[in-house]
Enzyme design. Structure first.
Site, PDB file in Angstrom:
ATOM      1  N   GLY A  20     -42.456  56.435 -32.042  1.00 62.30           N
ATOM      2  CA  GLY A  20     -42.166  56.448 -33.558  1.00 62.30           C
ATOM      3  C   GLY A  20     -42.843  57.520 -35.203  1.00 62.30           C
ATOM      4  O   GLY A  20     -42.936  56.952 -35.333  1.00 62.30           O
ATOM      5  N   ASN A  22     -43.002  60.564 -35.536  1.00 56.16           N
ATOM      6  CA  ASN A  22     -42.216  61.382 -36.308  1.00 56.16           C
ATOM      7  C   ASN A  22     -41.875  61.058 -37.287  1.00 56.16           C
ATOM      8  O   ASN A  22     -40.820  61.641 -38.221  1.00 56.16           O
ATOM      9  CB  ASN A  22     -41.782  62.202 -35.706  1.00 56.16           C
ATOM     10  CG  ASN A  22     -42.119  64.209 -34.664  1.00 56.16           C
ATOM     11  OD1 ASN A  22     -42.666  64.892 -35.734  1.00 56.16           O
ATOM     12  ND2 ASN A  22     -42.648  63.888 -33.672  1.00 56.16           N
ATOM     13  N   LEU A  98     -27.036  62.727 -25.392  1.00 59.85           N
ATOM     14  CA  LEU A  98     -26.098  62.616 -25.994  1.00 59.85           C
ATOM     15  C   LEU A  98     -24.724  63.463 -25.553  1.00 59.85           C
ATOM     16  O   LEU A  98     -24.859  64.357 -24.649  1.00 59.85           O
ATOM     17  CB  LEU A  98     -25.702  63.053 -27.746  1.00 59.85           C
ATOM     18  CG  LEU A  98     -26.942  62.459 -28.700  1.00 59.85           C
ATOM     19  CD1 LEU A  98     -26.983  62.392 -29.917  1.00 59.85           C
ATOM     20  CD2 LEU A  98     -26.273  60.659 -28.606  1.00 59.85           C
ATOM     21  N   ASN A 112     -33.065  68.445 -33.814  1.00 60.08           N
ATOM     22  CA  ASN A 112     -33.905  67.855 -32.958  1.00 60.08           C
ATOM     23  C   ASN A 112     -35.261  68.354 -32.966  1.00 60.08           C
ATOM     24  O   ASN A 112     -35.429  69.289 -33.371  1.00 60.08           O
ATOM     25  CB  ASN A 112     -33.683  67.930 -31.314  1.00 60.08           C
ATOM     26  CG  ASN A 112     -34.753  67.049 -30.469  1.00 60.08           C
ATOM     27  OD1 ASN A 112     -35.489  65.845 -30.632  1.00 60.08           O
ATOM     28  ND2 ASN A 112     -34.437  67.558 -29.412  1.00 60.08           N
ATOM     29  N   HIS A 114     -38.566  69.338 -30.605  1.00 56.75           N
ATOM     30  CA  HIS A 114     -39.239  69.688 -28.758  1.00 56.75           C
ATOM     31  C   HIS A 114     -40.088  70.457 -28.672  1.00 56.75           C
ATOM     32  O   HIS A 114     -40.903  71.374 -29.417  1.00 56.75           O
ATOM     33  CB  HIS A 114     -38.026  70.105 -28.471  1.00 56.75           C
ATOM     34  CG  HIS A 114     -38.503  70.605 -27.025  1.00 56.75           C
ATOM     35  ND1 HIS A 114     -37.463  69.646 -25.930  1.00 56.75           N
ATOM     36  CD2 HIS A 114     -39.066  72.008 -26.095  1.00 56.75           C
ATOM     37  CE1 HIS A 114     -38.050  69.785 -24.277  1.00 56.75           C
ATOM     38  NE2 HIS A 114     -38.863  71.091 -25.198  1.00 56.75           N
ATOM     39  N   ASP A 150     -32.495  71.759 -25.427  1.00 59.38           N
ATOM     40  CA  ASP A 150     -32.661  71.616 -25.504  1.00 59.38           C
ATOM     41  C   ASP A 150     -32.114  73.687 -25.986  1.00 59.38           C
ATOM     42  O   ASP A 150     -32.892  74.123 -25.556  1.00 59.38           O
ATOM     43  CB  ASP A 150     -34.111  71.740 -25.128  1.00 59.38           C
ATOM     44  CG  ASP A 150     -34.339  69.829 -25.252  1.00 59.38           C
ATOM     45  OD1 ASP A 150     -33.955  69.675 -25.657  1.00 59.38           O
ATOM     46  OD2 ASP A 150     -34.897  70.069 -23.816  1.00 59.38           O
ATOM     47  N   GLU A 179     -46.204  68.711 -34.991  1.00 57.23           N
ATOM     48  CA  GLU A 179     -44.694  68.351 -35.459  1.00 57.23           C
ATOM     49  C   GLU A 179     -44.263  68.067 -36.789  1.00 57.23           C
ATOM     50  O   GLU A 179     -42.859  68.088 -37.215  1.00 57.23           O
ATOM     51  CB  GLU A 179     -44.055  67.658 -34.176  1.00 57.23           C
ATOM     52  CG  GLU A 179     -44.265  68.341 -32.984  1.00 57.23           C
ATOM     53  CD  GLU A 179     -43.611  67.295 -31.750  1.00 57.23           C
ATOM     54  OE1 GLU A 179     -42.970  66.082 -32.082  1.00 57.23           O
ATOM     55  OE2 GLU A 179     -44.394  67.498 -30.760  1.00 57.23           O
TER      56      GLU A 179
END
Ligand code: GRF
Length: 194
Positions: A20, A22, A98, A112, A114, A150, A179
Site C-alpha cells: 500500500g 501507492n 475484475l 490502475n 502498472h 492492462d 509511481e
C-alpha cells in the site's frame, strides 16, 4: 470529466492487496487542498494486507472481501461503493482481475497503475521480465481499466533507466518512487481544473 470550479472532491475508493505505498501516497495527495479526490473507502481482498494499516492511521473506512467466488464479492463491493457514493476507483496493487461486468458498471471510472511501460510487460513479474530481456528502460504507466488486462487507454507513463547491476529489488524501488509521482499527476490530468 473536468470538474467545475468550486465543486466538491470526487469520492474515491482505493483497492489494494499488499503493502500500500501507492495508497499511502494517494491519501496524502487527497489531503492537498487542490487535489480533485477524497478517499472515502479502502477495499482489499486480503485481510492481512499491510496497506490496510493506512486506513486505520488516516481514519478512512476499510473493507475486506473474500474473493472465493468473484461474482459474489463484486456484488458486495458494488453495493458498498453505491452506499458510499463512490464515483472513482483507483487500483493500487490490487491483485484480483475484475470481471467485465464490474468494469462495465464503472466504465471509464477505474484507474490502475502498472509497473512497466505499457503496452510492454502486461501482467505479473514485470521487473523480472524487463531485466531478463536486458531492457535499457522500464517504468510505470497509469491507465484506465478496460475489460482487457492492462490494455485500457494510457493516461501517463514515466520512463525509468535500468542499470547493469540492477536487481528486481533495486529496479522495483526506483520504479515505485516514480509511481508515487505519476499516480497523482495522472489523476490531476484527468480530473483537475488546474
Ligand atoms: C506497484 O508496483 C503497482 O504498480 C502494482 O503493484 C505494486 C503495488 O505496490 N500494480 P504498493 O502496494 O502500492 O506498494
Amino acid at each position: 470529466m473536468k470538474r467545475s470550479l468550486g465543486s466538491k472532491k470526487i469520492k474515491t475508493a482505493v483497492f489494494i492487496s499488499g503493502t500500500g505505498t501507492n495508497l499511502k501516497n494517494l491519501i496524502k495527495f487527497s489531503f492537498l487542498r487542490n487535489s480533485p479526490i477524497q478517499i472515502n473507502l479502502i477495499i482489499s481482498n486480503e485481510s492481512k494486507a499491510k496497506g490496510l494499516n493506512f486506513a486505520v492511521k488516516y481514519k478512512i473506512k476499510k473493507k475486506t472481501y473474500v474473493f472465493k467466488i468473484r461474482k459474489n464479492a463484486e456484488k458486495k463491493i458494488l453495493r458498498d461503493l453505491k452506499k458510499n457514493k463512490i464515483k472513482l476507483i483507483c487500483l493500487a496493487g490490487f491483485m484480483i482481475i475484475l470481471s467485465k461486468n464490474f468494469i462495465k458498471k464503472f466504465n471509464g471510472k477505474i484507474l490502475n497503475i502498472h509497473p512497466s511501460l505499457l503496452p510492454k510487460y502486461k501482467g505479473l513479474n514485470t521487473h523480472q521480465r524487463a531485466l531478463k530481456n536486458k531492457e535499457k528502460f522500464s517504468g510505470c504507466t497509469v491507465h484506465f481499466v478496460s475489460s482487457k488486462l492492462d490494455s485500457g487507454k494510457v493516461i501517463l507513463k514515466k520512463k525509468v533507466r535500468i542499470f547493469k547491476n540492477d536487481t528486481v529489488k533495486s529496479l522495483k524501488k526506483r520504479v515505485l518512487k516514480q509511481e508515487h509521482i505519476l499516480y497523482p499527476k495522472a489523476i490531476n490530468k484527468v480530473y483537475s481544473n488546474l
